[in-house]
Design a protein around this motif. Structure first.
Motif, PDB file in Angstrom:
ATOM      1  N   GLY A   8      62.176  24.431  44.927  1.00 49.92           N
ATOM      2  CA  GLY A   8      61.843  24.128  46.192  1.00 49.92           C
ATOM      3  C   GLY A   8      62.939  24.679  47.298  1.00 49.92           C
ATOM      4  N   GLY A   9      64.332  24.878  46.806  1.00 54.02           N
ATOM      5  CA  GLY A   9      65.714  24.695  47.623  1.00 54.02           C
ATOM      6  C   GLY A   9      65.681  26.830  48.093  1.00 54.02           C
ATOM      7  N   GLU A  10      66.464  26.717  48.629  1.00 48.26           N
ATOM      8  CA  GLU A  10      66.390  28.316  48.740  1.00 48.26           C
ATOM      9  C   GLU A  10      67.451  29.457  48.019  1.00 48.26           C
ATOM     10  N   CYS A  11      67.804  30.047  47.291  1.00 47.57           N
ATOM     11  CA  CYS A  11      68.704  31.092  47.362  1.00 47.57           C
ATOM     12  C   CYS A  11      68.824  32.001  48.052  1.00 47.57           C
ATOM     13  N   THR A  12      70.000  33.190  47.909  1.00 56.24           N
ATOM     14  CA  THR A  12      70.935  33.779  48.901  1.00 56.24           C
ATOM     15  C   THR A  12      69.829  34.822  48.575  1.00 56.24           C
ATOM     16  N   THR A  13      69.378  35.482  47.790  1.00 56.28           N
ATOM     17  CA  THR A  13      68.271  36.803  47.545  1.00 56.28           C
ATOM     18  C   THR A  13      67.896  36.865  48.506  1.00 56.28           C
ATOM     19  N   LEU A  14      67.132  37.828  49.093  1.00 56.72           N
ATOM     20  CA  LEU A  14      66.086  38.567  49.740  1.00 56.72           C
ATOM     21  C   LEU A  14      65.626  39.712  49.170  1.00 56.72           C
ATOM     22  N   LEU A  15      64.305  39.523  49.605  1.00 55.75           N
ATOM     23  CA  LEU A  15      64.310  41.503  49.017  1.00 55.75           C
ATOM     24  C   LEU A  15      62.818  41.769  50.117  1.00 55.75           C
ATOM     25  N   ALA A  16      62.712  42.508  50.369  1.00 57.94           N
ATOM     26  CA  ALA A  16      61.381  43.615  50.485  1.00 57.94           C
ATOM     27  C   ALA A  16      60.475  42.816  50.050  1.00 57.94           C
ATOM     28  N   PRO A  17      59.094  42.742  51.310  1.00 61.03           N
ATOM     29  CA  PRO A  17      58.004  42.712  51.078  1.00 61.03           C
ATOM     30  C   PRO A  17      57.123  42.962  49.753  1.00 61.03           C
ATOM     31  N   ASP A  18      57.198  43.991  49.599  1.00 63.90           N
ATOM     32  CA  ASP A  18      56.999  45.047  48.643  1.00 63.90           C
ATOM     33  C   ASP A  18      57.523  45.944  47.732  1.00 63.90           C
ATOM     34  N   HIS A  19      58.711  44.904  47.542  1.00 67.31           N
ATOM     35  CA  HIS A  19      59.804  44.980  46.525  1.00 67.31           C
ATOM     36  C   HIS A  19      59.008  44.343  45.178  1.00 67.31           C
ATOM     37  N   LEU A  20      59.434  45.076  43.939  1.00 63.88           N
ATOM     38  CA  LEU A  20      58.510  45.157  43.237  1.00 63.88           C
ATOM     39  C   LEU A  20      59.684  44.084  42.182  1.00 63.88           C
ATOM     40  N   HIS A  62      70.250  50.335  47.939  1.00 68.47           N
ATOM     41  CA  HIS A  62      69.499  50.401  46.973  1.00 68.47           C
ATOM     42  C   HIS A  62      70.551  51.634  46.032  1.00 68.47           C
ATOM     43  N   LEU A  63      69.168  51.299  44.513  1.00 66.97           N
ATOM     44  CA  LEU A  63      70.662  51.852  43.629  1.00 66.97           C
ATOM     45  C   LEU A  63      69.206  52.999  43.169  1.00 66.97           C
ATOM     46  N   LEU A  64      69.630  53.831  43.157  1.00 67.60           N
ATOM     47  CA  LEU A  64      68.489  55.328  41.906  1.00 67.60           C
ATOM     48  C   LEU A  64      69.744  55.513  41.237  1.00 67.60           C
ATOM     49  N   PHE A  65      68.788  55.148  40.372  1.00 61.86           N
ATOM     50  CA  PHE A  65      69.183  56.113  38.888  1.00 61.86           C
ATOM     51  C   PHE A  65      68.732  57.017  38.539  1.00 61.86           C
ATOM     52  N   ASP A  66      68.718  57.437  37.157  1.00 71.77           N
ATOM     53  CA  ASP A  66      68.154  58.134  36.476  1.00 71.77           C
ATOM     54  C   ASP A  66      66.481  58.301  36.602  1.00 71.77           C
ATOM     55  N   THR A  67      66.226  57.719  36.039  1.00 76.48           N
ATOM     56  CA  THR A  67      64.878  57.246  35.265  1.00 76.48           C
ATOM     57  C   THR A  67      64.594  55.331  36.677  1.00 76.48           C
ATOM     58  N   HIS A  68      63.300  54.835  36.437  1.00 80.10           N
ATOM     59  CA  HIS A  68      62.921  53.380  37.089  1.00 80.10           C
ATOM     60  C   HIS A  68      63.630  52.989  36.544  1.00 80.10           C
ATOM     61  N   GLU A  69      64.339  51.845  36.693  1.00 82.18           N
ATOM     62  CA  GLU A  69      65.510  50.891  35.931  1.00 82.18           C
ATOM     63  C   GLU A  69      65.008  49.688  36.698  1.00 82.18           C
ATOM     64  N   MET A  70      64.696  48.709  35.549  1.00 82.77           N
ATOM     65  CA  MET A  70      64.694  47.492  36.261  1.00 82.77           C
ATOM     66  C   MET A  70      65.979  46.474  36.127  1.00 82.77           C
ATOM     67  N   VAL A  71      67.126  46.295  38.045  1.00 87.28           N
ATOM     68  CA  VAL A  71      68.084  45.499  38.249  1.00 87.28           C
ATOM     69  C   VAL A  71      68.192  43.964  37.770  1.00 87.28           C
ATOM     70  N   LYS A  72      69.090  43.613  37.273  1.00 89.80           N
ATOM     71  CA  LYS A  72      69.326  42.222  37.493  1.00 89.80           C
ATOM     72  C   LYS A  72      69.466  41.551  39.066  1.00 89.80           C
ATOM     73  N   CYS A  73      68.737  40.861  40.132  1.00 93.48           N
ATOM     74  CA  CYS A  73      69.291  40.599  40.829  1.00 93.48           C
ATOM     75  C   CYS A  73      68.436  38.841  41.392  1.00 93.48           C
ATOM     76  N   GLY A  74      69.917  38.484  41.162  1.00 95.69           N
ATOM     77  CA  GLY A  74      70.370  36.455  41.032  1.00 95.69           C
ATOM     78  C   GLY A  74      69.372  35.897  40.199  1.00 95.69           C
ATOM     79  N   ASP A  75      68.502  35.183  40.076  1.00 93.87           N
ATOM     80  CA  ASP A  75      67.289  34.814  39.073  1.00 93.87           C
ATOM     81  C   ASP A  75      66.279  36.095  37.885  1.00 93.87           C
TER      82      ASP A  75
END
Length: 132
Positions: A8-20, A62-75
């Motif tokens: 229940g603690g906080e991480c430093t990772t922040l995402l926009a509400p609609d970020h998948l 924002h990271l833009l690649f040649d295709t839709h990719e998954m990127v590691k962000c924190g955990d």
């Protein structure tokens, strides 16, 4: 949306509400026919993964690649930028030109097709069924 730790603690990772966010869940395959699904961060609050944090003013990268990719962000694994070129052109023509200069195929609908999601994207009701 701020990422929470398992206790229940906080991480430093922040995402926009609609970020998948990529979710691997044992019930996902039963409910959706695949072990991995994408879910907007705003729907992951009831599962204790994220909470709204109105006290921060983040700078997004924002990271833009040649295709839709998954990127590691924190955990978590999160989606790369999926450019909505019509919206970008309407809001900031200079940015649209810069993106197309670097990735010319984004000027066409065919080029945009390489940014299709490769996993199901859950709506709020489906997210509740999975983790709520």
């Amino acid at each position: 949306m701020r990422r929470l730790t398992a206790d229940g603690g906080e991480c430093t990772t922040l995402l926009a509400p609609d970020h998948l966010v990529l979710i691997r869940h044992q019930r996902a395959e039963l409910l959706f026919g695949t072990a991995e699904v994408l879910c907007p961060a705003k729907y992951l609050g009831t599962g204790g993964m994220f909470r709204s944090d109105a006290h921060v003013n983040p700078v997004f990268v924002h990271l833009l690649f040649d295709t839709h990719e998954m990127v590691k962000c924190g955990d978590d694994w999160v989606e790369s930028l999926r450019p909505d070129m019509d919206r970008i052109r309407a809001e900031d023509l200079a940015t649209a030109h810069e993106i197309i200069q670097r990735m010319p195929r984004l000027a066409s609908r065919q080029g945009l097709a390489s940014y299709m999601h490769t996993r199901p994207v859950l709506d709020e009701r489906e997210a509740q069924m999975l983790i709520g």
